[in-house]
Design a protein around this motif. Sequence first.
Motif, PDB file in Angstrom:
ATOM      1  N   GLY A 162      -6.335 -22.925  40.070  1.00  0.00           N
ATOM      2  CA  GLY A 162      -5.538 -24.100  39.736  1.00  0.00           C
ATOM      3  C   GLY A 162      -5.295 -24.223  38.244  1.00  0.00           C
ATOM      4  N   LEU A 163      -6.312 -23.931  37.444  1.00  0.00           N
ATOM      5  CA  LEU A 163      -6.146 -23.962  35.991  1.00  0.00           C
ATOM      6  C   LEU A 163      -5.170 -22.876  35.532  1.00  0.00           C
ATOM      7  CD1 LEU A 163      -9.831 -24.674  34.880  1.00  0.00           C
ATOM      8  CD2 LEU A 163      -7.898 -26.278  34.899  1.00  0.00           C
ATOM      9  N   CYS A 164      -5.219 -21.726  36.176  1.00  0.00           N
ATOM     10  CA  CYS A 164      -4.255 -20.657  35.860  1.00  0.00           C
ATOM     11  C   CYS A 164      -2.828 -21.100  36.180  1.00  0.00           C
ATOM     12  CB  CYS A 164      -4.587 -19.386  36.630  1.00  0.00           C
ATOM     13  SG  CYS A 164      -6.079 -18.547  36.061  1.00  0.00           S
ATOM     14  N   VAL A 165      -2.643 -21.780  37.305  1.00  0.00           N
ATOM     15  CA  VAL A 165      -1.311 -22.271  37.673  1.00  0.00           C
ATOM     16  C   VAL A 165      -0.848 -23.325  36.664  1.00  0.00           C
ATOM     17  CG1 VAL A 165       0.029 -23.512  39.426  1.00  0.00           C
ATOM     18  CG2 VAL A 165      -1.569 -21.730  40.118  1.00  0.00           C
ATOM     19  N   MET A 166      -1.758 -24.207  36.242  1.00  0.00           N
ATOM     20  CA  MET A 166      -1.399 -25.205  35.231  1.00  0.00           C
ATOM     21  C   MET A 166      -0.943 -24.527  33.944  1.00  0.00           C
ATOM     22  SD  MET A 166      -4.386 -28.091  35.719  1.00  0.00           S
ATOM     23  CE  MET A 166      -4.036 -28.863  34.158  1.00  0.00           C
ATOM     24  N   PHE A 167      -1.669 -23.502  33.512  1.00  0.00           N
ATOM     25  CA  PHE A 167      -1.323 -22.773  32.298  1.00  0.00           C
ATOM     26  C   PHE A 167       0.041 -22.089  32.462  1.00  0.00           C
ATOM     27  CE2 PHE A 167      -1.349 -18.813  29.844  1.00  0.00           C
ATOM     28  CZ  PHE A 167      -1.513 -19.322  28.568  1.00  0.00           C
ATOM     29  N   ALA A 168       0.238 -21.414  33.589  1.00  0.00           N
ATOM     30  CA  ALA A 168       1.513 -20.722  33.844  1.00  0.00           C
ATOM     31  C   ALA A 168       2.667 -21.714  33.892  1.00  0.00           C
ATOM     32  CB  ALA A 168       1.435 -19.931  35.145  1.00  0.00           C
TER      33      ALA A 168
END
Length: 182
Positions: A162-168
Amino acid sequence: MNFLNKQNRKALYSARRLALCAMLCAAALVIFTIEAQIPSIVPVPGVKLGLANIITLFALIYLTPGETLMILVARILFGAVFAAQPMLIPYSLCGGVLCLLGEYVLIKLCGKKFIAEISIVGAILHNIGQTCFAAFSVKSLSVFTYLPILIISAAITGLFCGLCVMFADKKCGAKFAAFLKG
């Protein structure tokens, strides 16, 4: 002379979306293939990072549920072929579709503001779906004894995804949306 009449614009729009779905599917397959090479740090069947869900969740934000489902199913089928493990297909489909449904409903209810939390719920649903299929396939409820460990690992890996998706989304979400609109 305008070659981009309404029909041509619609065809270009559809081709653009299809190409984007293919690129996202390829990215998810690359991630899946790399992740398959990483040894598990927990000696429990089914504990994985689930990094390919980063692509699925990102797609779910910007594409239609049908397009995202197409990416998910293609990744599962090709991933099973690449891994030479056809038995992965029903497990992955049960987990992946349940995860996708849960994430879709939560995105509709909460928006992308809570994407990390939505990813956690999705990861947990994925493990529940796979465990249910495992119980069905071995005709035993004993596989549910793994569920507490799977849920804990899903919360951790779901948060990371989820944090990766937020960053992307912060880095390229606006460009992605603009590309879709043409």
